[in-house]
Design an enzyme around this catalytic site. Structure first.
Site, PDB file in Angstrom:
ATOM      1  N   SER A   1       0.584  -1.126  -0.093  1.00 49.48           N
ATOM      2  CA  SER A   1      -0.166  -0.488   0.414  1.00 49.48           C
ATOM      3  C   SER A   1       0.754   1.025   0.023  1.00 49.48           C
ATOM      4  O   SER A   1       2.385   1.164   0.309  1.00 49.48           O
ATOM      5  CB  SER A   1      -0.880   0.265   1.346  1.00 49.48           C
ATOM      6  OG  SER A   1      -2.491   0.696   0.781  1.00 49.48           O
ATOM      7  N   PRO A   2       0.411   2.373  -1.049  1.00 44.43           N
ATOM      8  CA  PRO A   2       0.839   3.201  -0.767  1.00 44.43           C
ATOM      9  C   PRO A   2       1.457   4.118   0.598  1.00 44.43           C
ATOM     10  O   PRO A   2       0.700   4.830   1.347  1.00 44.43           O
ATOM     11  CB  PRO A   2       0.721   4.889  -1.293  1.00 44.43           C
ATOM     12  CG  PRO A   2      -0.769   3.895  -1.795  1.00 44.43           C
ATOM     13  CD  PRO A   2      -0.751   2.811  -1.262  1.00 44.43           C
TER      14      PRO A   2
ATOM     15  N   GLN B   1       2.060   6.774  -6.086  1.00 40.86           N
ATOM     16  CA  GLN B   1      -0.179   7.792  -6.390  1.00 40.86           C
ATOM     17  C   GLN B   1       0.821   8.418  -6.301  1.00 40.86           C
ATOM     18  O   GLN B   1       1.436   9.951  -5.641  1.00 40.86           O
ATOM     19  CB  GLN B   1       0.218   7.000  -4.871  1.00 40.86           C
ATOM     20  CG  GLN B   1      -1.461   7.155  -4.554  1.00 40.86           C
ATOM     21  CD  GLN B   1      -1.751   7.711  -3.087  1.00 40.86           C
ATOM     22  OE1 GLN B   1      -0.538   8.530  -1.964  1.00 40.86           O
ATOM     23  NE2 GLN B   1      -2.475   6.869  -2.444  1.00 40.86           N
TER      24      GLN B   1
ATOM     25  N   TYR C   1      -8.164  15.019   1.166  1.00 40.27           N
ATOM     26  CA  TYR C   1      -7.478  15.575   0.399  1.00 40.27           C
ATOM     27  C   TYR C   1      -7.859  15.830  -0.863  1.00 40.27           C
ATOM     28  O   TYR C   1      -8.691  15.906  -0.633  1.00 40.27           O
ATOM     29  CB  TYR C   1      -5.702  14.525  -0.225  1.00 40.27           C
ATOM     30  CG  TYR C   1      -4.890  13.915   0.798  1.00 40.27           C
ATOM     31  CD1 TYR C   1      -4.845  15.066   2.211  1.00 40.27           C
ATOM     32  CD2 TYR C   1      -4.385  12.614   1.305  1.00 40.27           C
ATOM     33  CE1 TYR C   1      -3.868  14.866   3.384  1.00 40.27           C
ATOM     34  CE2 TYR C   1      -3.852  12.069   2.320  1.00 40.27           C
ATOM     35  CZ  TYR C   1      -3.987  12.859   3.314  1.00 40.27           C
ATOM     36  OH  TYR C   1      -2.797  12.793   5.216  1.00 40.27           O
TER      37      TYR C   1
ATOM     38  N   ARG D   1      -7.892   5.809  -5.473  1.00 46.77           N
ATOM     39  CA  ARG D   1      -8.310   5.040  -4.294  1.00 46.77           C
ATOM     40  C   ARG D   1      -9.315   6.455  -4.088  1.00 46.77           C
ATOM     41  O   ARG D   1      -9.069   7.725  -4.249  1.00 46.77           O
ATOM     42  CB  ARG D   1      -7.112   5.878  -3.349  1.00 46.77           C
ATOM     43  CG  ARG D   1      -6.899   5.305  -1.729  1.00 46.77           C
ATOM     44  CD  ARG D   1      -6.062   5.494  -1.181  1.00 46.77           C
ATOM     45  NE  ARG D   1      -5.141   3.609  -0.871  1.00 46.77           N
ATOM     46  CZ  ARG D   1      -4.902   3.324  -0.365  1.00 46.77           C
ATOM     47  NH1 ARG D   1      -4.141   4.486   0.276  1.00 46.77           N
ATOM     48  NH2 ARG D   1      -4.681   2.497  -0.078  1.00 46.77           N
TER      49      ARG D   1
ATOM     50  N   LEU E   1      -5.768  -3.245   7.739  1.00 43.25           N
ATOM     51  CA  LEU E   1      -5.591  -4.173   8.410  1.00 43.25           C
ATOM     52  C   LEU E   1      -6.122  -5.405   8.575  1.00 43.25           C
ATOM     53  O   LEU E   1      -7.060  -6.895   8.681  1.00 43.25           O
ATOM     54  CB  LEU E   1      -6.777  -4.373   9.715  1.00 43.25           C
ATOM     55  CG  LEU E   1      -5.735  -3.245  10.433  1.00 43.25           C
ATOM     56  CD1 LEU E   1      -7.368  -3.353  11.700  1.00 43.25           C
ATOM     57  CD2 LEU E   1      -4.942  -3.098  10.859  1.00 43.25           C
TER      58      LEU E   1
ATOM     59  N   GLY F   1      -0.028  -2.586   4.231  1.00 45.64           N
ATOM     60  CA  GLY F   1       0.406  -1.155   4.397  1.00 45.64           C
ATOM     61  C   GLY F   1       1.302  -1.816   6.135  1.00 45.64           C
ATOM     62  O   GLY F   1       2.608  -2.250   5.587  1.00 45.64           O
ATOM     63  N   ARG F   2       1.074  -1.360   6.913  1.00 45.07           N
ATOM     64  CA  ARG F   2       1.565  -1.496   7.727  1.00 45.07           C
ATOM     65  C   ARG F   2       1.901  -2.607   9.060  1.00 45.07           C
ATOM     66  O   ARG F   2       3.277  -3.203   8.895  1.00 45.07           O
ATOM     67  CB  ARG F   2       0.851  -1.151   9.313  1.00 45.07           C
ATOM     68  CG  ARG F   2       0.799   0.609   9.497  1.00 45.07           C
ATOM     69  CD  ARG F   2      -0.622   0.915  10.358  1.00 45.07           C
ATOM     70  NE  ARG F   2      -1.660   0.575  10.044  1.00 45.07           N
ATOM     71  CZ  ARG F   2      -2.958   0.794  10.768  1.00 45.07           C
ATOM     72  NH1 ARG F   2      -2.715   1.179  12.314  1.00 45.07           N
ATOM     73  NH2 ARG F   2      -3.909   0.024   9.829  1.00 45.07           N
TER      74      ARG F   2
HETATM   75  C1  FMN Z   1       3.237   5.242   7.798  1.00 41.77           C
HETATM   76  C2  FMN Z   1       2.083   5.399   6.921  1.00 41.77           C
HETATM   77  C3  FMN Z   1       1.893   6.216   5.529  1.00 41.77           C
HETATM   78  C4  FMN Z   1       0.995   6.572   4.778  1.00 41.77           C
HETATM   79  N1  FMN Z   1       1.368   7.011   3.838  1.00 41.77           N
HETATM   80  C5  FMN Z   1      -0.363   7.563   3.012  1.00 41.77           C
HETATM   81  C6  FMN Z   1      -0.120   7.619   1.561  1.00 41.77           C
HETATM   82  O1  FMN Z   1       0.764   7.905   1.173  1.00 41.77           O
HETATM   83  N2  FMN Z   1      -1.172   7.298   0.433  1.00 41.77           N
HETATM   84  C7  FMN Z   1      -2.299   7.039   0.823  1.00 41.77           C
HETATM   85  O2  FMN Z   1      -3.398   6.527   0.450  1.00 41.77           O
HETATM   86  N3  FMN Z   1      -2.521   5.869   2.319  1.00 41.77           N
HETATM   87  C8  FMN Z   1      -1.430   6.503   2.943  1.00 41.77           C
HETATM   88  N4  FMN Z   1      -1.443   5.454   3.946  1.00 41.77           N
HETATM   89  C9  FMN Z   1      -2.601   4.599   4.913  1.00 41.77           C
HETATM   90  C10 FMN Z   1      -2.196   3.531   3.942  1.00 41.77           C
HETATM   91  O3  FMN Z   1      -1.914   3.093   2.599  1.00 41.77           O
HETATM   92  C11 FMN Z   1      -3.437   1.935   4.323  1.00 41.77           C
HETATM   93  O4  FMN Z   1      -4.169   2.558   3.618  1.00 41.77           O
HETATM   94  C12 FMN Z   1      -3.383   1.926   5.950  1.00 41.77           C
HETATM   95  O5  FMN Z   1      -2.604   2.008   6.466  1.00 41.77           O
HETATM   96  C13 FMN Z   1      -4.226   0.988   6.571  1.00 41.77           C
HETATM   97  O6  FMN Z   1      -3.633  -0.280   5.589  1.00 41.77           O
HETATM   98  P1  FMN Z   1      -3.134  -1.380   6.985  1.00 41.77           P
HETATM   99  O7  FMN Z   1      -4.584  -1.558   7.974  1.00 41.77           O
HETATM  100  O8  FMN Z   1      -2.260  -2.111   6.170  1.00 41.77           O
HETATM  101  O9  FMN Z   1      -1.832  -0.346   7.531  1.00 41.77           O
HETATM  102  C14 FMN Z   1      -0.138   5.902   5.084  1.00 41.77           C
HETATM  103  C15 FMN Z   1      -0.005   4.906   5.935  1.00 41.77           C
HETATM  104  C16 FMN Z   1       0.974   4.641   7.173  1.00 41.77           C
HETATM  105  C17 FMN Z   1       1.132   4.018   8.185  1.00 41.77           C
END
Ligand code: FMN
Length: 393
Positions: A25-26, A102, A189, A237, A310, A332-333
């Site tokens: 994920s971005p 992205q 945004y 997105r 998640l 993502g995380r």
């Molecule tokens: C450190 C961090 C930076 C993020 N930056 C972006 C981003 O640049 N663009 C975006 O669309 N979402 C961003 N997100 C959201 C993640 O892409 C993702 O949608 C969100 O963390 C939920 O997924 P997860 O539970 O797998 O982490 C970011 C999340 C984290 C934790």
């Protein structure tokens, strides 16, 4: 022979075939300098490619210096950024993975300190590009919170210039070697601000009715698609629902239009209309909390979707795909926790050759160890190994 896990079934979108359905994920890393990527980005994105992701997404990269969330965001508003980005795309390609970028603009949510410095509105405003005055702009002079500065409403000619900036950035992303582009239309945004009846109080053709509020996002997608090669996939997105009245019905209607405009995949997130980070809301979400939106958009807008939020475990991701709730999963995380998530999932889901996608420098040794049958499971899988259980050599 057991059936190949759906997670490891290739997916072809336009001229690109992904080796599996696992997407990084971005995620902003706040590591850029004056908009330029640094070695951090090479290391960060490179390790997910090595770890076996089907598609690695570069963080939200801004089309306009005013759109940076923080002074450490990456930029694509001028050609100077291309060589640094091209170094990253070459490296990721060499590890066997395609790479997406992205494109974003934070609008009224720009100009903040870093998350670990409080994510607060900056008191002084030297701009990211060369110290220029950093102006907050948005659809209307409506602040994102009582603590945030009030943005200046863009004029119609400025909106048209902004559309052109998105197209020019798409062209640069192509020249830098990216394989996939995603338009960031979520998380409160700029594009999302235009879509929102709360943030967008305009009375001209960019505000008011749903069609008018969608106009800017649609024009951006049209311009991006014009500059982005027809054989390359385009993702968008969405925040499927938000805290300021944005509904899933409105989002489904947008996705139907976007599909007609050449968007291939809807990346299904939520929220972001409050000043807090979408992953810092204080509320603990449950496993796969946004998957129902990916499922509904896929069914009602008849477009491929990517689920995110998640998604932690391999069998969880596999079930989402198998049940037809999404076509791709973005992690993502959990990828920050385990950059070899794809490799680990391949092992746990019983893929015949889990090390096949690893570079020889790793794969050669791990395959050799597996064939020698040392009898354990890799990584932190097993408990109870310690003094007394070790075999003497
Ligand atoms: C450190 C961090 C930076 C993020 N930056 C972006 C981003 O640049 N663009 C975006 O669309 N979402 C961003 N997100 C959201 C993640 O892409 C993702 O949608 C969100 O963390 C939920 O997924 P997860 O539970 O797998 O982490 C970011 C999340 C984290 C934790």
């Amino acid at each position: 022979m057991t059936e190949t896990p759906r997670l490891f079934t290739p997916m072809t979108i336009r001229g690109l075939t992904l080796r599996n359905r696992i997407v990084l994920s971005p995620m902003l890393t706040y590591a850029a300098e004056a908009g330029h990527v640094t070695d951090w980005h090479l290391m960060h994105l490179g390790k997910f490619a090595v770890g076996g992701c089907g598609l690695v997404f570069m963080e939200s990269t801004k089309v306009d210096p005013r759109g940076c969330t923080t002074p450490r965001d990456c930029g694509l508003w001028k050609d100077d950024f291309i060589p640094g980005l091209a170094r990253i795309t070459r490296f990721v390609h060499a590890q066997g993975a395609p790479i997406g970028l992205q494109l974003g603009h934070s609008g009224r949510k720009a100009r903040n300190s870093l998350p670990w410095e409080g994510r607060a509105p900056l008191a002084s405003h030297p701009g990211v590009d060369h110290g220029e005055e950093w102006e907050l702009v948005g659809p209307s002079a409506v602040a994102s919170s009582p603590a945030a500065a009030v943005p200046r409403a863009l004029t119609i000619p400025e909106i048209q210039d902004m559309v052109v900036a998105w197209g020019a950035a798409a062209d640069r992303a192509d020249r830098a070697g990216f394989d996939v582009l995603e338009v960031h239309g979520a998380h409160g945004y700029l594009l999302h601000q235009f879509l929102s009846a709360g943030a967008n109080q305009r009375t001209d053709r960019y505000g008011g009715s749903l069609e008018n509020r969608q106009r800017f996002a649609v024009e951006v997608v049209e311009e991006v698609r014009r500059h982005w090669p027809a054989e390359k996939p385009l993702f968008f997105r969405v925040s499927a629902i938000d805290e300021d009245g944005g509904t899933i019905e409105e989002t489904v209607s947008l996705c139907r239009v976007l599909r007609e405009k050449g968007v291939d995949v809807i990346d299904c997130s939520t929220g972001g209309m409050t000043p807090r980070s979408i992953v810092d809301s204080g509320k603990v979400h449950g496993y796969g909390y946004q998957v129902p939106h990916a499922e509904r958009i896929r069914a009602e807008a008849a477009i491929a979707t990517m689920a995110v939020g998640l998604i932690i475990h391999a069998d969880q991701a596999e079930a989402i795909l198998r049940q037809g709730r999404a076509d791709l999963v973005a992690i993502g995380r959990e990828m920050l926790h385990n950059p070899n998530w794809a490799l680990d999932a391949a092992d746990k889901l019983g893929l015949a050759a889990p090390y096949a996608t690893l570079p020889d420098a790793y794969g050669y040794w791990l395959e050799k160890r597996a064939k020698a049958g040392f009898g354990g499971r890799p990584s932190t899988w097993q408990s109870g190994i310690g003094p007394g259980t070790e075999e003497a050599r």
